[in-house]
Structure formats: structure tokens, C-alpha cells
Design a protein around this motif. Structure first.
Motif, PDB file in Angstrom:
ATOM      1  N   LYS A  98       2.347 -67.088 -63.909  1.00 33.93           N
ATOM      2  CA  LYS A  98       2.076 -65.681 -63.588  1.00 33.93           C
ATOM      3  C   LYS A  98       0.836 -65.621 -62.710  1.00 33.93           C
ATOM      4  N   ARG A  99       0.769 -64.623 -61.898  1.00 31.86           N
ATOM      5  CA  ARG A  99      -0.421 -64.406 -61.088  1.00 31.86           C
ATOM      6  C   ARG A  99      -1.272 -63.355 -61.780  1.00 31.86           C
ATOM      7  N   TYR A 100      -2.534 -63.691 -62.010  1.00 35.30           N
ATOM      8  CA  TYR A 100      -3.444 -62.778 -62.689  1.00 35.30           C
ATOM      9  C   TYR A 100      -4.532 -62.329 -61.726  1.00 35.30           C
ATOM     10  N   LEU A 101      -4.810 -61.028 -61.736  1.00 35.39           N
ATOM     11  CA  LEU A 101      -5.913 -60.456 -60.979  1.00 35.39           C
ATOM     12  C   LEU A 101      -6.723 -59.619 -61.959  1.00 35.39           C
ATOM     13  N   ASP A 102      -8.043 -59.641 -61.808  1.00 32.20           N
ATOM     14  CA  ASP A 102      -8.876 -58.788 -62.638  1.00 32.20           C
ATOM     15  C   ASP A 102      -9.596 -57.815 -61.726  1.00 32.20           C
ATOM     16  N   TRP A 103      -9.274 -56.533 -61.870  1.00 32.98           N
ATOM     17  CA  TRP A 103      -9.901 -55.494 -61.060  1.00 32.98           C
ATOM     18  C   TRP A 103     -11.074 -54.932 -61.841  1.00 32.98           C
ATOM     19  N   LYS A 104     -12.256 -55.109 -61.313  1.00 30.75           N
ATOM     20  CA  LYS A 104     -13.464 -54.559 -61.936  1.00 30.75           C
ATOM     21  C   LYS A 104     -13.591 -53.098 -61.495  1.00 30.75           C
ATOM     22  N   LEU A 105     -13.345 -52.206 -62.428  1.00 27.67           N
ATOM     23  CA  LEU A 105     -13.392 -50.765 -62.145  1.00 27.67           C
ATOM     24  C   LEU A 105     -14.153 -50.064 -63.255  1.00 27.67           C
ATOM     25  N   ASP A 106     -14.868 -49.006 -62.905  1.00 26.02           N
ATOM     26  CA  ASP A 106     -15.539 -48.210 -63.928  1.00 26.02           C
ATOM     27  C   ASP A 106     -14.492 -47.618 -64.862  1.00 26.02           C
ATOM     28  N   ASP A 107     -14.858 -47.468 -66.121  1.00 27.24           N
ATOM     29  CA  ASP A 107     -13.957 -46.900 -67.123  1.00 27.24           C
ATOM     30  C   ASP A 107     -14.077 -45.374 -67.086  1.00 27.24           C
ATOM     31  N   PRO A 108     -12.966 -44.669 -66.846  1.00 29.13           N
ATOM     32  CA  PRO A 108     -13.034 -43.203 -66.782  1.00 29.13           C
ATOM     33  C   PRO A 108     -13.068 -42.525 -68.152  1.00 29.13           C
ATOM     34  N   ALA A 109     -12.991 -43.296 -69.241  1.00 28.18           N
ATOM     35  CA  ALA A 109     -12.950 -42.693 -70.581  1.00 28.18           C
ATOM     36  C   ALA A 109     -14.173 -41.810 -70.803  1.00 28.18           C
ATOM     37  N   GLY A 110     -13.923 -40.594 -71.258  1.00 32.72           N
ATOM     38  CA  GLY A 110     -14.996 -39.664 -71.567  1.00 32.72           C
ATOM     39  C   GLY A 110     -15.664 -39.035 -70.351  1.00 32.72           C
ATOM     40  N   GLN A 111     -15.165 -39.334 -69.170  1.00 30.17           N
ATOM     41  CA  GLN A 111     -15.755 -38.802 -67.934  1.00 30.17           C
ATOM     42  C   GLN A 111     -14.992 -37.555 -67.494  1.00 30.17           C
ATOM     43  N   GLY A 112     -15.669 -36.709 -66.764  1.00 33.62           N
ATOM     44  CA  GLY A 112     -15.016 -35.545 -66.175  1.00 33.62           C
ATOM     45  C   GLY A 112     -14.284 -35.942 -64.897  1.00 33.62           C
ATOM     46  N   VAL A 113     -13.521 -35.024 -64.350  1.00 28.63           N
ATOM     47  CA  VAL A 113     -12.708 -35.311 -63.167  1.00 28.63           C
ATOM     48  C   VAL A 113     -13.575 -35.730 -61.974  1.00 28.63           C
ATOM     49  N   GLU A 114     -14.801 -35.204 -61.880  1.00 22.07           N
ATOM     50  CA  GLU A 114     -15.682 -35.580 -60.760  1.00 22.07           C
ATOM     51  C   GLU A 114     -15.974 -37.078 -60.785  1.00 22.07           C
ATOM     52  N   ALA A 115     -16.158 -37.632 -61.975  1.00 20.41           N
ATOM     53  CA  ALA A 115     -16.442 -39.064 -62.112  1.00 20.41           C
ATOM     54  C   ALA A 115     -15.177 -39.905 -61.933  1.00 20.41           C
ATOM     55  N   VAL A 116     -14.020 -39.319 -62.216  1.00 22.51           N
ATOM     56  CA  VAL A 116     -12.756 -40.058 -62.139  1.00 22.51           C
ATOM     57  C   VAL A 116     -12.272 -40.180 -60.687  1.00 22.51           C
ATOM     58  N   ARG A 117     -12.587 -39.201 -59.841  1.00 19.44           N
ATOM     59  CA  ARG A 117     -12.101 -39.229 -58.447  1.00 19.44           C
ATOM     60  C   ARG A 117     -12.428 -40.523 -57.703  1.00 19.44           C
ATOM     61  N   PRO A 118     -13.698 -41.016 -57.723  1.00 24.14           N
ATOM     62  CA  PRO A 118     -13.976 -42.259 -56.988  1.00 24.14           C
ATOM     63  C   PRO A 118     -13.237 -43.461 -57.572  1.00 24.14           C
ATOM     64  N   ILE A 119     -13.014 -43.472 -58.889  1.00 24.02           N
ATOM     65  CA  ILE A 119     -12.246 -44.556 -59.515  1.00 24.02           C
ATOM     66  C   ILE A 119     -10.802 -44.478 -59.026  1.00 24.02           C
ATOM     67  N   ARG A 120     -10.258 -43.258 -59.027  1.00 24.81           N
ATOM     68  CA  ARG A 120      -8.889 -43.033 -58.528  1.00 24.81           C
ATOM     69  C   ARG A 120      -8.755 -43.522 -57.093  1.00 24.81           C
ATOM     70  N   ASP A 121      -9.724 -43.190 -56.250  1.00 19.71           N
ATOM     71  CA  ASP A 121      -9.642 -43.562 -54.837  1.00 19.71           C
ATOM     72  C   ASP A 121      -9.723 -45.073 -54.652  1.00 19.71           C
ATOM     73  N   GLU A 122     -10.546 -45.738 -55.466  1.00 17.85           N
ATOM     74  CA  GLU A 122     -10.632 -47.195 -55.373  1.00 17.85           C
ATOM     75  C   GLU A 122      -9.324 -47.839 -55.834  1.00 17.85           C
ATOM     76  N   ILE A 123      -8.751 -47.298 -56.898  1.00 19.72           N
ATOM     77  CA  ILE A 123      -7.463 -47.817 -57.381  1.00 19.72           C
ATOM     78  C   ILE A 123      -6.397 -47.634 -56.306  1.00 19.72           C
ATOM     79  N   GLU A 124      -6.369 -46.465 -55.659  1.00 20.50           N
ATOM     80  CA  GLU A 124      -5.369 -46.222 -54.611  1.00 20.50           C
ATOM     81  C   GLU A 124      -5.497 -47.260 -53.493  1.00 20.50           C
ATOM     82  N   GLN A 125      -6.717 -47.556 -53.065  1.00 19.89           N
ATOM     83  CA  GLN A 125      -6.922 -48.540 -52.005  1.00 19.89           C
ATOM     84  C   GLN A 125      -6.442 -49.927 -52.441  1.00 19.89           C
TER      85      GLN A 125
END
Length: 137
Positions: A98-125
Motif C-alpha cells: 500500500k502507498r501511505y502518505l501522512d498529511w500534516k494538517l491542523d485539526d479543525p475539532a472545536g474550531q469555528g468556520v473561520e479557522a476551518v476555511r484555511p484547512i479546507r483550502d489546503e486539503i482541496e489543494q
């Protein structure tokens, strides 16, 4: 890609399967238009998907309101070509071939939508990059 070629399959894994892995799965499902089999799961799934993640995805036209966190199973890992972990560390089973990748991303848990947007945009890229790589092979 011919019909004889099996679809590549990707599994996104984070601890709660409530934010990052759900957003990544939703983006890949949306962008691949059926050309990639997509799964997401968590090692300790939450009761519900993070409402801020649902709201952030709705802002870019992707509905995650009916998604539910799912438990990570050996079968899901075995059935996937690429396994992308997002902070689940050693709880993700490793299988040869299997091919494994580990994406280091901030955890959006407990965050408001303002904090989630940059995480969303990084995931999209990252999903865009992954998709172009998967469909070139």
C-alpha cells in the motif's frame, strides 16, 4: 483510463473521521467525478461530522450534511491503493504494497468556520495534486 483498468482507491484516515478526512473524501469524490473510489474512516470516530467542516464545505458547493463518521477497518485499508493519514499516527494498520502518505494538517475539532476555511483550502489543494497524480498512472 480504460474500463479494464481498476479505479484507483484512496482511504483518508484521521482519529475522529469528523473533519479533515471527511473534507478530503468529499473533495476527492467531487473532483474525481467517479474516477476514484473514495473512503474515509477514523480510529476513534466521533458521533457526528464537525458542523464547522460541513459549513466550510457548503461554502464551496459540497454537501457533507449527510455524512457520518465511520470506524477504521482492516478491510478498508486492504481495499485501498493509497492510505492518507491525518494525525492518526500508529493507530493506522500498515499493509505491504500500500502507498501511505501522512498529511500534516491542523485539526479543525472545536474550531469555528473561520479557522476551518484555511484547512479546507489546503486539503482541496492536496486533493487536486493527488488526483492529477492518480489519473496520470
Amino acid at each position: 483510463m480504460s474500463d479494464l483498468q481498476p479505479k484507483p482507491s484512496v482511504l483518508f484516515v484521521c482519529v475522529h473521521n469528523a473533519g479533515r478526512s471527511q473534507m478530503a473524501g468529499a473533495f476527492l469524490t467531487h473532483l474525481s467525478q467517479g474516477r476514484v473510489e473514495v473512503r474515509s474512516a477514523g480510529s476513534a470516530p466521533a458521533d457526528a461530522v464537525n458542523p464547522a467542516a460541513v459549513e466550510a464545505m457548503a461554502e464551496v458547493g459540497i454537501d457533507m450534511s449527510t455524512e457520518t463518521p465511520k470506524i477504521l477497518t482492516m478491510e478498508a485499508v486492504q481495499a485501498s491503493d493509497v492510505v492518507i493519514t491525518m494525525g492518526c499516527g500508529d493507530t493506522c494498520p500498515i499493509f505491504p504494497g500500500k502507498r501511505y502518505l501522512d498529511w500534516k494538517l491542523d485539526d479543525p475539532a472545536g474550531q469555528g468556520v473561520e479557522a476551518v476555511r484555511p484547512i479546507r483550502d489546503e486539503i482541496e489543494q492536496r486533493v487536486h495534486d493527488l488526483l492529477s497524480e492518480l489519473l496520470l498512472h
